[in-house]
Design a protein around this motif. Structure first.
Motif, PDB file in Angstrom:
ATOM      1  N   THR A 120      14.213  88.307  44.041  1.00  0.00           N
ATOM      2  CA  THR A 120      14.313  89.668  44.567  1.00  0.00           C
ATOM      3  C   THR A 120      15.684  89.869  45.195  1.00  0.00           C
ATOM      4  N   GLN A 121      16.278  91.029  45.018  1.00  0.00           N
ATOM      5  CA  GLN A 121      17.600  91.295  45.562  1.00  0.00           C
ATOM      6  C   GLN A 121      17.536  91.338  47.080  1.00  0.00           C
ATOM      7  N   ALA A 122      18.466  90.630  47.793  1.00  0.00           N
ATOM      8  CA  ALA A 122      18.482  90.581  49.250  1.00  0.00           C
ATOM      9  C   ALA A 122      18.799  91.958  49.822  1.00  0.00           C
ATOM     10  N   VAL A 123      18.231  92.256  50.988  1.00  0.00           N
ATOM     11  CA  VAL A 123      18.469  93.531  51.655  1.00  0.00           C
ATOM     12  C   VAL A 123      19.216  93.276  52.949  1.00  0.00           C
ATOM     13  N   GLU A 124      19.761  94.347  53.548  1.00  0.00           N
ATOM     14  CA  GLU A 124      20.586  94.211  54.738  1.00  0.00           C
ATOM     15  C   GLU A 124      19.764  94.407  56.007  1.00  0.00           C
ATOM     16  N   PHE A 125      20.236  93.769  57.094  1.00  0.00           N
ATOM     17  CA  PHE A 125      19.664  94.001  58.413  1.00  0.00           C
ATOM     18  C   PHE A 125      20.038  95.400  58.899  1.00  0.00           C
ATOM     19  N   GLN A 126      19.203  95.935  59.764  1.00  0.00           N
ATOM     20  CA  GLN A 126      19.562  97.113  60.534  1.00  0.00           C
ATOM     21  C   GLN A 126      19.929  96.615  61.929  1.00  0.00           C
ATOM     22  N   ALA A 127      21.202  96.749  62.314  1.00  0.00           N
ATOM     23  CA  ALA A 127      21.670  96.166  63.575  1.00  0.00           C
ATOM     24  C   ALA A 127      22.636  97.114  64.270  1.00  0.00           C
ATOM     25  N   PRO A 128      22.491  97.286  65.603  1.00  0.00           N
ATOM     26  CA  PRO A 128      23.408  98.151  66.350  1.00  0.00           C
ATOM     27  C   PRO A 128      24.703  97.422  66.680  1.00  0.00           C
ATOM     28  N   LYS A 129      25.643  98.144  67.237  1.00  0.00           N
ATOM     29  CA  LYS A 129      26.900  97.542  67.680  1.00  0.00           C
ATOM     30  C   LYS A 129      26.636  96.758  68.960  1.00  0.00           C
ATOM     31  N   PRO A 130      27.024  95.493  69.029  1.00  0.00           N
ATOM     32  CA  PRO A 130      26.781  94.713  70.248  1.00  0.00           C
ATOM     33  C   PRO A 130      27.656  95.201  71.402  1.00  0.00           C
ATOM     34  N   VAL A 131      27.237  94.874  72.620  1.00  0.00           N
ATOM     35  CA  VAL A 131      27.900  95.374  73.826  1.00  0.00           C
ATOM     36  C   VAL A 131      28.214  94.202  74.753  1.00  0.00           C
ATOM     37  N   LEU A 132      29.417  94.217  75.339  1.00  0.00           N
ATOM     38  CA  LEU A 132      29.797  93.207  76.320  1.00  0.00           C
ATOM     39  C   LEU A 132      29.270  93.609  77.692  1.00  0.00           C
TER      40      LEU A 132
END
Length: 524
Positions: A120-132
């Motif tokens: 099966t074709q791999a799918v992408e994560f849904q991820a926000p921009k990280p914060v310091l």
């Protein structure tokens, strides 16, 4: 004849009516050959063609349907052979299924790694921009918040950067900032992986420039100890920077001392807190008949002892002590025994610095009452200690103290300094014949260090006359007594003492009492 048979066979194959393999091919060609031989003209001299042997039949092969003998005309498109639909065999009923009829419950939408079918074709994560997160100064520990990923990665890795270059061995969520990173901007990358998903890397924004922290605090501490050695070990000091690098230094700051009139800040805070919560109002009359508003002004502006007693009696000494203990001022207490200031008490440089830090940050009172109290501190008249250690034009909100004890003079000052580069709180408590000059020099040392100013920076000198008359007013022989002289509006006034709303002053070479309603600060 062979050519004719081959032509007919080719036409049948191209028409799609005869499968490309199987026994029907041979039988069809044989039948068509016989028809051609019977229909054609045979040369009597030509020997008859031998009959093609039959193709052996595979006993295990399925029998193909009969091949139609009619070939579609050239105007009709070939009709494809219809392939029968395969029959569906019902799945056996799952006895463990709770659904009637054996239907299997639906799978969860967040498919784990083992549930992703191979290929099966791999799918992408849904991820926000990280914060310091954290204070970016050396000695501090900061961290990166990766946010919520969908689905949750099975592995997460981190890499920290300084000015865009990877920091060696900085591969954890948290980073302790060293002195080598001062002046640089930090960022971090977060990489998540999970089987069946494309690995994803997100990057934070760059931080502000890393500021000097513990290394610089150690340098300031060294300077203060040098200053104390010049004036004797009589002083305790607490420094709290409220913005920027938030540097903090304490020299014997937890040592309990006589706070003199700096303790009036705790009384003023408690009174204003009671006003914020509705238990008191500015118009409330105290036991002396003076309003809370008038007493608060005299308490801070000229450090009036009468109003301090009135307010403390109204608030309640025990209640105030309980409040201060519960709020984290362990070294501060108002005791029942008395001394020359009216009562015995203790506090620490750390407690006073904490009180003003919370006040300036808006953590104690409403916005209106925070501004009210700091406004009174900005216009208080005793400015020969902390305020005199600052350059001209630098604002401060302070509350000094002075008291004679059997062990010698007590001198103190605590205030908020609004410097051009940082805002900070400074507390200095001196005993055993402490001096105003020493507090002034300590104040200058702290200011120059935190603001990065050279030692040659001049400091301001305040005149003794800190107030002025707001209108033509009479000087009285006592509070509310007979008039001894009339003073024009705008005259410069030096405050010497006070009794609640009456100030004992020196003006135009005369001394006497003037109601504070006719006086204004020259600076506020």
């Amino acid at each position: 004849m062979r050519a004719a048979i081959a032509a007919v066979a080719a036409a049948v194959i191209l028409s799609g009516l005869v499968p490309m393999d199987g026994p029907a091919v041979a039988s069809g060609v044989s039948a068509l050959s016989a028809d051609v031989r019977s229909a054609g003209t045979v040369d009597p001299t030509e020997a008859p063609e031998p009959t093609d042997p039959a193709v052996p039949t595979d006993p295990q092969a399925p029998t193909d349907p009969a091949v139609p003998t009619e070939t579609p005309g050239p105007s009709e498109p070939p009709r494809p052979e219809e392939t029968p639909e395969p029959s569906v065999t019902p799945a056996p009923e799952d006895p463990s299924s709770p659904v009637p009829g054996g239907e299997k419950p639906s799978e969860p939408s967040d498919v784990g790694p083992a549930q992703v079918p191979p290929g099966t074709q791999a799918v992408e994560f849904q991820a926000p921009k990280p914060v310091l997160q954290g204070t970016f100064r050396d000695g501090s520990t900061v961290q990166v918040s990766a946010g919520y990923w969908t689905p949750t990665p099975t592995t997460v890795s981190f890499q920290w950067f300084a000015d865009g270059k990877a920091i060696a061995k900085a591969t954890s969520r948290a980073l302790k900032i060293g002195a080598n990173l001062v002046g640089k901007r930090l960022s971090a990358k977060v990489t998540g992986t999970r089987e069946g998903y494309t690995s994803k890397t997100t990057t934070t924004d760059q931080s502000k420039y890393v500021m000097r922290g513990v290394t610089d605090e150690a340098l300031l501490l060294s300077k203060l100890k040098t200053r104390l050695s010049e004036h004797g070990e009589k002083y305790t000091i607490a420094v709290r920077e409220l913005n920027g690098a938030q540097r903090s230094v304490s020299v014997y700051g937890g040592s309990e001392r006589e706070p003199a009139s700096t303790s009036k800040l705790f009384i003023a805070y408690a009174a204003l807190d009671n006003i914020d919560t509705g238990r008191l109002s500015f118009s409330t009359r105290l036991s002396s008949g003076t309003s809370v508003r008038d007493c608060l002004r005299a308490l801070i502006e000229v450090s009036d002892n009468y109003c301090a007693r009135d307010l403390l009696a109204h608030i309640g000494r025990t209640k105030l002590n309980t409040k201060l203990a519960n709020e984290g001022y362990p070294g501060t207490e108002f005791r029942s025994s008395t001394n020359s200031s009216g009562w015995n008490k203790t506090s620490t440089a750390n407690d006073l610095a904490l009180l003003l830090s919370r006040l300036e940050r808006g953590q104690l009172l409403s916005r209106a009452n925070t501004s009210y109290l700091t406004g009174l501190m900005k216009q208080q008249v005793w400015r020969t200690r902390l305020a005199s250690g600052l350059p001209a034009g630098v604002d401060s909100a302070s509350k000094p103290g002075e008291l004679w004890l059997s062990s010698g003079m007590v001198q103190l000052d605590v205030g908020i300094v609004y410097g051009p580069k940082s805002t900070y709180v400074l507390t200095v408590m001196g005993q055993r014949n402490a001096t105003k000059t020493a507090i002034k020099e300590i104040s200058k040392t702290v200011f120059l260090h935190l603001q990065g100013y050279p030692s040659s920076t001049p400091t301001v000198t305040y005149p003794a006359a800190q107030m002025k008359t707001s209108s033509r007013t009479a000087i009285k022989s006592s509070p509310g007594g007979t008039t001894t002289a009339m003073i024009a509006a705008g005259a410069k006034v030096e405050v010497i003492n006070s009794q609640r709303a009456w100030y004992y002053v020196k003006v135009n070479g005369r001394t006497g009492w003037i109601p504070f309603t006719n006086l204004r600060s020259r600076w506020g």
